[in-house]
Design a protein around this motif. Structure first.
Motif, PDB file in Angstrom:
ATOM      1  N   SER A 132       0.834  -1.206   0.000  1.00  0.00           N
ATOM      2  CA  SER A 132       0.000   0.000   0.000  1.00  0.00           C
ATOM      3  C   SER A 132       0.869   1.257   0.000  1.00  0.00           C
ATOM      4  N   VAL A 133       1.927   1.238   0.822  1.00  0.00           N
ATOM      5  CA  VAL A 133       2.864   2.359   0.826  1.00  0.00           C
ATOM      6  C   VAL A 133       3.522   2.504  -0.544  1.00  0.00           C
ATOM      7  N   MET A 134       3.910   1.368  -1.129  1.00  0.00           N
ATOM      8  CA  MET A 134       4.492   1.400  -2.472  1.00  0.00           C
ATOM      9  C   MET A 134       3.493   2.004  -3.465  1.00  0.00           C
ATOM     10  N   LEU A 253      -6.500   5.829   0.044  1.00  0.00           N
ATOM     11  CA  LEU A 253      -7.799   5.335   0.484  1.00  0.00           C
ATOM     12  C   LEU A 253      -7.742   3.841   0.754  1.00  0.00           C
ATOM     13  N   ASN A 254      -7.018   3.116  -0.080  1.00  0.00           N
ATOM     14  CA  ASN A 254      -6.861   1.682   0.119  1.00  0.00           C
ATOM     15  C   ASN A 254      -6.175   1.385   1.452  1.00  0.00           C
ATOM     16  N   LYS A 255      -5.104   2.115   1.743  1.00  0.00           N
ATOM     17  CA  LYS A 255      -4.386   1.903   3.006  1.00  0.00           C
ATOM     18  C   LYS A 255      -5.286   2.204   4.196  1.00  0.00           C
ATOM     19  N   LEU A 256      -6.052   3.277   4.102  1.00  0.00           N
ATOM     20  CA  LEU A 256      -6.950   3.662   5.184  1.00  0.00           C
ATOM     21  C   LEU A 256      -8.015   2.596   5.429  1.00  0.00           C
ATOM     22  N   LEU A 257      -8.608   2.101   4.346  1.00  0.00           N
ATOM     23  CA  LEU A 257      -9.682   1.119   4.476  1.00  0.00           C
ATOM     24  C   LEU A 257      -9.162  -0.234   4.957  1.00  0.00           C
ATOM     25  N   GLY A 261     -10.201  -2.501   8.541  1.00  0.00           N
ATOM     26  CA  GLY A 261     -10.685  -3.864   8.568  1.00  0.00           C
ATOM     27  C   GLY A 261     -11.360  -4.380   7.322  1.00  0.00           C
ATOM     28  N   LEU A 262     -11.440  -3.584   6.259  1.00  0.00           N
ATOM     29  CA  LEU A 262     -12.028  -4.077   5.025  1.00  0.00           C
ATOM     30  C   LEU A 262     -11.096  -5.090   4.378  1.00  0.00           C
ATOM     31  N   ARG A 263     -11.676  -6.100   3.746  1.00  0.00           N
ATOM     32  CA  ARG A 263     -10.890  -7.138   3.103  1.00  0.00           C
ATOM     33  C   ARG A 263     -10.389  -6.674   1.737  1.00  0.00           C
ATOM     34  N   SER A 264      -9.249  -7.214   1.345  1.00  0.00           N
ATOM     35  CA  SER A 264      -8.676  -6.868   0.049  1.00  0.00           C
ATOM     36  C   SER A 264      -9.639  -7.156  -1.091  1.00  0.00           C
ATOM     37  N   GLU A 265     -10.366  -8.283  -1.001  1.00  0.00           N
ATOM     38  CA  GLU A 265     -11.293  -8.658  -2.061  1.00  0.00           C
ATOM     39  C   GLU A 265     -12.389  -7.612  -2.245  1.00  0.00           C
ATOM     40  N   GLN A 266     -12.875  -7.074  -1.134  1.00  0.00           N
ATOM     41  CA  GLN A 266     -13.907  -6.041  -1.217  1.00  0.00           C
ATOM     42  C   GLN A 266     -13.379  -4.777  -1.884  1.00  0.00           C
ATOM     43  N   LEU A 267     -12.140  -4.422  -1.568  1.00  0.00           N
ATOM     44  CA  LEU A 267     -11.564  -3.204  -2.124  1.00  0.00           C
ATOM     45  C   LEU A 267     -11.311  -3.345  -3.625  1.00  0.00           C
ATOM     46  N   VAL A 268     -10.892  -4.529  -4.063  1.00  0.00           N
ATOM     47  CA  VAL A 268     -10.679  -4.744  -5.497  1.00  0.00           C
ATOM     48  C   VAL A 268     -11.994  -4.659  -6.255  1.00  0.00           C
ATOM     49  N   PRO A 307      -2.276  -2.677  -5.219  1.00  0.00           N
ATOM     50  CA  PRO A 307      -1.584  -3.178  -4.026  1.00  0.00           C
ATOM     51  C   PRO A 307      -2.217  -4.442  -3.459  1.00  0.00           C
ATOM     52  N   ASN A 308      -3.550  -4.529  -3.505  1.00  0.00           N
ATOM     53  CA  ASN A 308      -4.232  -5.703  -2.973  1.00  0.00           C
ATOM     54  C   ASN A 308      -4.009  -6.933  -3.839  1.00  0.00           C
ATOM     55  N   VAL A 309      -4.043  -6.749  -5.150  1.00  0.00           N
ATOM     56  CA  VAL A 309      -3.839  -7.883  -6.047  1.00  0.00           C
ATOM     57  C   VAL A 309      -2.410  -8.408  -5.925  1.00  0.00           C
TER      58      VAL A 309
END
Length: 371
Positions: A132-134, A253-257, A261-268, A307-309
């Motif tokens: 996420s930082v990357m 926003l991804n790092k914050l979420l 506690g949101l799951r990576s799958e939900q964010l994708v 980042p999640n993928v």
């Protein structure tokens, strides 16, 4: 080398391939004029870049398991620098394509080996946070590449862009010679490239990750390939700054979420939906310069999803990270290269974005429904 210094170097190395890709975009018009080729053929330079990059990912990924992360990184950067110097002296378009392909082959080391180094040092939730930082840092790459490329082309033509790439490769080579540690584990699987390739080809999770990485990257680089319509070279360069803000916002926003506690799958899945919305608006506005604004949604989706993928793609292959990263990178860069070749042929930004967004939505939905 402490963690903070390693992450700074990793950011620079991961940014390098994206900088090299986007440096070319503002130079396409000048390349076309210098070599008397049309925009469709000039645009093929990006697809050639990705296809050669895919080959480099395989070679460097495999070699970093066999020879170590540090010597392979130094070799790849040296090849990229030599090829960039060669490109400055070619007199034909085919010669430029060949030199660019060799440079892309070398630049691939910055992606696959750096990701492998990070996977050596971090794992699980910590690795997801690192990516996420990357992602936040990588959001600046297109802006820097477009702005720098546009400035260099404006003052020095396409050769100015090539000289900038040469200088960047030399600086990174010197930095790695001085500071890059060797992170290869003492025990690395002796599994062959062919065995790993066969195993991953049968892994549907790998294919889903390949499709997602490719869909979001093709959407992003479609803009750099065919998005200059109605914009001057300088305006096109400045538009990269705006888009980088959108990508950085997505990564932030991804790092914050993730922390909430949101799951990576939900964010994708959310990112795929945002990409579809943005592509529809670009399609509606593509005859006006206003299409740049909904393009922000597309790059925001990129910043959220990638980042999640990447963080979850190779969790099943901890004993052969370099080789697995080689196969994974080969697959998605081949798809990206083929996709960008179609984009260059079609010269249709809006429809290209929509196809990518719908593909990402289709690939992301099953991940949520299974959980």
């Amino acid at each position: 080398m402490n963690v903070e210094n390693l992450l700074v170097l990793a950011v620079a190395l991961l940014m390098f391939p994206q900088l090299a890709q986007t440096l070319y975009s503002p130079a396409l018009g000048d390349i076309g004029q210098a070599f008397a080729v049309g925009p469709e053929r000039a645009g093929q330079t990006l697809s050639v870049y990705f296809l050669a990059f895919a080959l480099g990912v395989v070679v460097w990924g495999r070699l970093c398991d066999r020879l170590g992360r540090r010597p392979v990184m130094l070799a790849g950067l040296a090849i990229c620098a030599c090829a960039s110097a060669l490109a400055l002296n070619v007199s034909t378009f085919n010669g430029l394509l060949l030199a660019q392909a060799v440079a892309a082959f070398g630049a691939a080391v910055g992606s696959v080996v750096t990701q492998t180094v990070l996977r050596d040092r971090f794992e699980g939730a910590e690795l997801a946070q690192v990516f996420s930082v990357m992602g936040i840092a990588l959001a600046a790459s297109p802006a820097i590449g477009l702005f720098s490329g546009a400035t260099l082309v404006q003052h020095f033509g396409y050769r100015g862009m090539l000289a900038g790439l040469l200088l960047l490769a030399l600086v990174l080579w010197g930095w790695c010679l001085w500071a890059l540690p060797e992170t290869r584990p003492a025990s690395v699987s002796s599994a062959s490239l062919g065995e790993t390739f066969g195993l991953m080809l049968r892994d549907m999770q790998v294919w889903r990750s390949v499709g997602l990485v490719a869909a979001f990257n093709i959407a992003l680089f479609s803009y750099y390939s065919v998005g200059q319509r109605g914009l001057s070279t300088v305006e096109f360069g400045y538009s990269g700054v705006l888009l980088a803000l959108g990508s950085g916002m997505g990564a932030w926003l991804n790092k914050l979420l993730l922390k909430r506690g949101l799951r990576s799958e939900q964010l994708v899945l959310t990112a795929a939906g945002i990409a579809v919305l943005g592509s529809l608006l670009v399609l509606a506005l593509q005859d006006s310069w206003l299409f740049v604004w909904p393009m922000l949604l597309v790059v925001l989706a990129f910043g959220m999803a990638i980042p999640n993928v990447l963080g979850a793609a190779l969790v099943a292959y901890p004993d052969r990270l370099g080789t697995a990263a080689a196969v994974f990178g080969l697959l998605y860069y081949l798809v990206i290269g083929g996709g960008l070749a179609l984009v260059a042929w079609a010269q249709e930004l809006g429809w290209s974005l929509l196809v990518c967004g719908l593909a990402a939505l289709w690939l992301a939905a099953p991940r949520v429904l299974r959980s």
